[in-house]
Motif scaffolding. Structure first.
Motif, PDB file in Angstrom:
ATOM      1  N   THR A  33       0.837  -1.196   0.000  1.00 20.89           N
ATOM      2  CA  THR A  33       0.000   0.000   0.000  1.00 20.89           C
ATOM      3  C   THR A  33       0.876   1.251   0.000  1.00 20.89           C
ATOM      4  O   THR A  33       0.622   2.197  -0.747  1.00 20.89           O
ATOM      5  N   ALA A  34       1.905   1.249   0.818  1.00 18.03           N
ATOM      6  CA  ALA A  34       2.816   2.396   0.881  1.00 18.03           C
ATOM      7  C   ALA A  34       3.513   2.600  -0.461  1.00 18.03           C
ATOM      8  O   ALA A  34       3.650   3.738  -0.933  1.00 18.03           O
ATOM      9  N   LYS A  35       3.933   1.509  -1.090  1.00 17.02           N
ATOM     10  CA  LYS A  35       4.581   1.623  -2.405  1.00 17.02           C
ATOM     11  C   LYS A  35       3.621   2.207  -3.426  1.00 17.02           C
ATOM     12  O   LYS A  35       3.992   3.043  -4.244  1.00 17.02           O
ATOM     13  N   GLY A  36       2.383   1.762  -3.385  1.00 16.04           N
ATOM     14  CA  GLY A  36       1.380   2.260  -4.324  1.00 16.04           C
ATOM     15  C   GLY A  36       1.120   3.742  -4.130  1.00 16.04           C
ATOM     16  O   GLY A  36       1.010   4.496  -5.105  1.00 16.04           O
ATOM     17  N   LYS A  37       1.034   4.166  -2.885  1.00 18.05           N
ATOM     18  CA  LYS A  37       0.796   5.584  -2.600  1.00 18.05           C
ATOM     19  C   LYS A  37       1.977   6.425  -3.065  1.00 18.05           C
ATOM     20  O   LYS A  37       1.797   7.502  -3.641  1.00 18.05           O
ATOM     21  N   THR A  38       3.188   5.926  -2.807  1.00 16.95           N
ATOM     22  CA  THR A  38       4.384   6.660  -3.217  1.00 16.95           C
ATOM     23  C   THR A  38       4.429   6.809  -4.733  1.00 16.95           C
ATOM     24  O   THR A  38       4.719   7.891  -5.257  1.00 16.95           O
ATOM     25  N   ALA A  39       4.110   5.731  -5.454  1.00 16.14           N
ATOM     26  CA  ALA A  39       4.120   5.785  -6.918  1.00 16.14           C
ATOM     27  C   ALA A  39       3.055   6.751  -7.426  1.00 16.14           C
ATOM     28  O   ALA A  39       3.294   7.516  -8.374  1.00 16.14           O
ATOM     29  N   LEU A  40       1.893   6.744  -6.813  1.00 15.39           N
ATOM     30  CA  LEU A  40       0.808   7.639  -7.225  1.00 15.39           C
ATOM     31  C   LEU A  40       1.184   9.101  -6.977  1.00 15.39           C
ATOM     32  O   LEU A  40       0.976   9.955  -7.846  1.00 15.39           O
ATOM     33  N   LEU A  41       1.742   9.380  -5.819  1.00 14.83           N
ATOM     34  CA  LEU A  41       2.173  10.751  -5.528  1.00 14.83           C
ATOM     35  C   LEU A  41       3.247  11.217  -6.501  1.00 14.83           C
ATOM     36  O   LEU A  41       3.221  12.363  -6.971  1.00 14.83           O
ATOM     37  N   LYS A  42       4.170  10.332  -6.843  1.00 16.96           N
ATOM     38  CA  LYS A  42       5.231  10.673  -7.788  1.00 16.96           C
ATOM     39  C   LYS A  42       4.634  11.006  -9.153  1.00 16.96           C
ATOM     40  O   LYS A  42       5.025  11.988  -9.798  1.00 16.96           O
ATOM     41  N   ARG A  43       3.642  10.205  -9.581  1.00 16.04           N
ATOM     42  CA  ARG A  43       2.997  10.453 -10.872  1.00 16.04           C
ATOM     43  C   ARG A  43       2.228  11.770 -10.858  1.00 16.04           C
ATOM     44  O   ARG A  43       2.279  12.549 -11.807  1.00 16.04           O
ATOM     45  N   TRP A  44       1.533  12.052  -9.762  1.00 13.02           N
ATOM     46  CA  TRP A  44       0.775  13.302  -9.660  1.00 13.02           C
ATOM     47  C   TRP A  44       1.697  14.514  -9.666  1.00 13.02           C
ATOM     48  O   TRP A  44       1.396  15.533 -10.281  1.00 13.02           O
ATOM     49  N   ARG A  45       2.814  14.418  -8.946  1.00 13.00           N
ATOM     50  CA  ARG A  45       3.781  15.525  -8.935  1.00 13.00           C
ATOM     51  C   ARG A  45       4.310  15.785 -10.350  1.00 13.00           C
ATOM     52  O   ARG A  45       4.458  16.926 -10.777  1.00 13.00           O
ATOM     53  N   SER A  46       4.589  14.688 -11.067  1.00  6.00           N
ATOM     54  CA  SER A  46       5.087  14.809 -12.440  1.00  6.00           C
ATOM     55  C   SER A  46       4.045  15.472 -13.348  1.00  6.00           C
ATOM     56  O   SER A  46       4.379  16.353 -14.146  1.00  6.00           O
ATOM     57  N   GLU A  47       2.792  15.068 -13.214  1.00  4.74           N
ATOM     58  CA  GLU A  47       1.719  15.654 -14.029  1.00  4.74           C
ATOM     59  C   GLU A  47       1.539  17.142 -13.710  1.00  4.74           C
ATOM     60  O   GLU A  47       1.337  17.949 -14.613  1.00  4.74           O
ATOM     61  N   ALA A  48       1.602  17.493 -12.440  1.00  5.25           N
ATOM     62  CA  ALA A  48       1.474  18.904 -12.058  1.00  5.25           C
ATOM     63  C   ALA A  48       2.617  19.723 -12.649  1.00  5.25           C
ATOM     64  O   ALA A  48       2.400  20.830 -13.161  1.00  5.25           O
ATOM     65  N   LYS A  49       3.824  19.171 -12.583  1.00  3.46           N
ATOM     66  CA  LYS A  49       4.995  19.871 -13.112  1.00  3.46           C
ATOM     67  C   LYS A  49       4.868  20.076 -14.626  1.00  3.46           C
ATOM     68  O   LYS A  49       5.176  21.143 -15.147  1.00  3.46           O
ATOM     69  N   LYS A  50       4.362  19.039 -15.344  1.00  4.93           N
ATOM     70  CA  LYS A  50       4.162  19.149 -16.792  1.00  4.93           C
ATOM     71  C   LYS A  50       3.161  20.249 -17.125  1.00  4.93           C
ATOM     72  O   LYS A  50       3.279  20.925 -18.144  1.00  4.93           O
ATOM     73  N   ALA A  51       2.176  20.434 -16.257  1.00 14.78           N
ATOM     74  CA  ALA A  51       1.144  21.451 -16.486  1.00 14.78           C
ATOM     75  C   ALA A  51       1.586  22.828 -16.015  1.00 14.78           C
ATOM     76  O   ALA A  51       0.867  23.806 -16.197  1.00 14.78           O
ATOM     77  N   GLY A  52       2.763  22.917 -15.385  1.00 12.38           N
ATOM     78  CA  GLY A  52       3.293  24.211 -14.972  1.00 12.38           C
ATOM     79  C   GLY A  52       2.889  24.619 -13.558  1.00 12.38           C
ATOM     80  O   GLY A  52       2.917  25.807 -13.229  1.00 12.38           O
ATOM     81  N   PHE A  53       2.502  23.670 -12.751  1.00 12.60           N
ATOM     82  CA  PHE A  53       2.111  23.940 -11.368  1.00 12.60           C
ATOM     83  C   PHE A  53       2.989  23.149 -10.414  1.00 12.60           C
ATOM     84  O   PHE A  53       3.613  22.167 -10.794  1.00 12.60           O
ATOM     85  N   THR A  54       2.972  23.599  -9.163  1.00 11.90           N
ATOM     86  CA  THR A  54       3.564  22.756  -8.130  1.00 11.90           C
ATOM     87  C   THR A  54       2.442  21.869  -7.591  1.00 11.90           C
ATOM     88  O   THR A  54       1.258  22.197  -7.694  1.00 11.90           O
ATOM     89  N   PHE A  55       2.825  20.755  -7.035  1.00  8.62           N
ATOM     90  CA  PHE A  55       1.841  19.820  -6.490  1.00  8.62           C
ATOM     91  C   PHE A  55       1.038  20.483  -5.375  1.00  8.62           C
ATOM     92  O   PHE A  55      -0.166  20.282  -5.244  1.00  8.62           O
TER      93      PHE A  55
END
Length: 119
Positions: free
Chosen positions: A31-53
């Motif tokens: 569960t912790a690994k899944g959450k970490t991977a999801l947060l990493k993906r969300w941070r990456s998507e926010a950065k691509k869109a020009g925002f901070t997480f």
């Protein structure tokens, strides 16, 4: 790790408890690994869109609170003064809103009028 079927019928209570603890620990780790991977993906998507997480989280939080404020009814829970009272039992009263109470319905079928019960 390869899956192998476990024969739990020949295990002792102590062995089953130890196995249960191992399963719970492995589940928490996954569960912790899944959450970490999801947060990493969300941070990456926010950065691509020009925002901070953090900016995205703040905007989502503001939207959730403003939406909940809009849905609240101002009249919800507001007290309405009683309009009718049961002549046989003064503790029974009705505001005139909603379904007609049983005591009044019984008296209305006997020929009484609502006006007879006004307070």
């Amino acid at each position: 790790m390869a899956w192998k079927e476990l024969d739990l019928g020949n295990k002792s209570a102590k062995e089953l408890l130890a196995l249960q603890k191992k399963v719970a620990a492995a589940q928490a780790k996954m569960t912790a690994k899944g959450k970490t991977a999801l947060l990493k993906r969300w941070r990456s998507e926010a950065k691509k869109a020009g925002f901070t997480f953090e900016e995205v989280l703040e905007a989502a939080s503001r939207r959730a609170t403003s939406k909940s404020r809009r849905t609240k009814s101002k009249s919800k829970g507001a007290k309405v003064p009683m309009k009718y009272r049961n002549p046989k039992d003064a503790t029974e009263a009705w505001s005139g809103r909603g379904r007609t109470p049983r005591w009044m319905q019984a008296l209305l079928t006997k020929g009484k009028k609502k006006e007879d019960f006004l307070i």
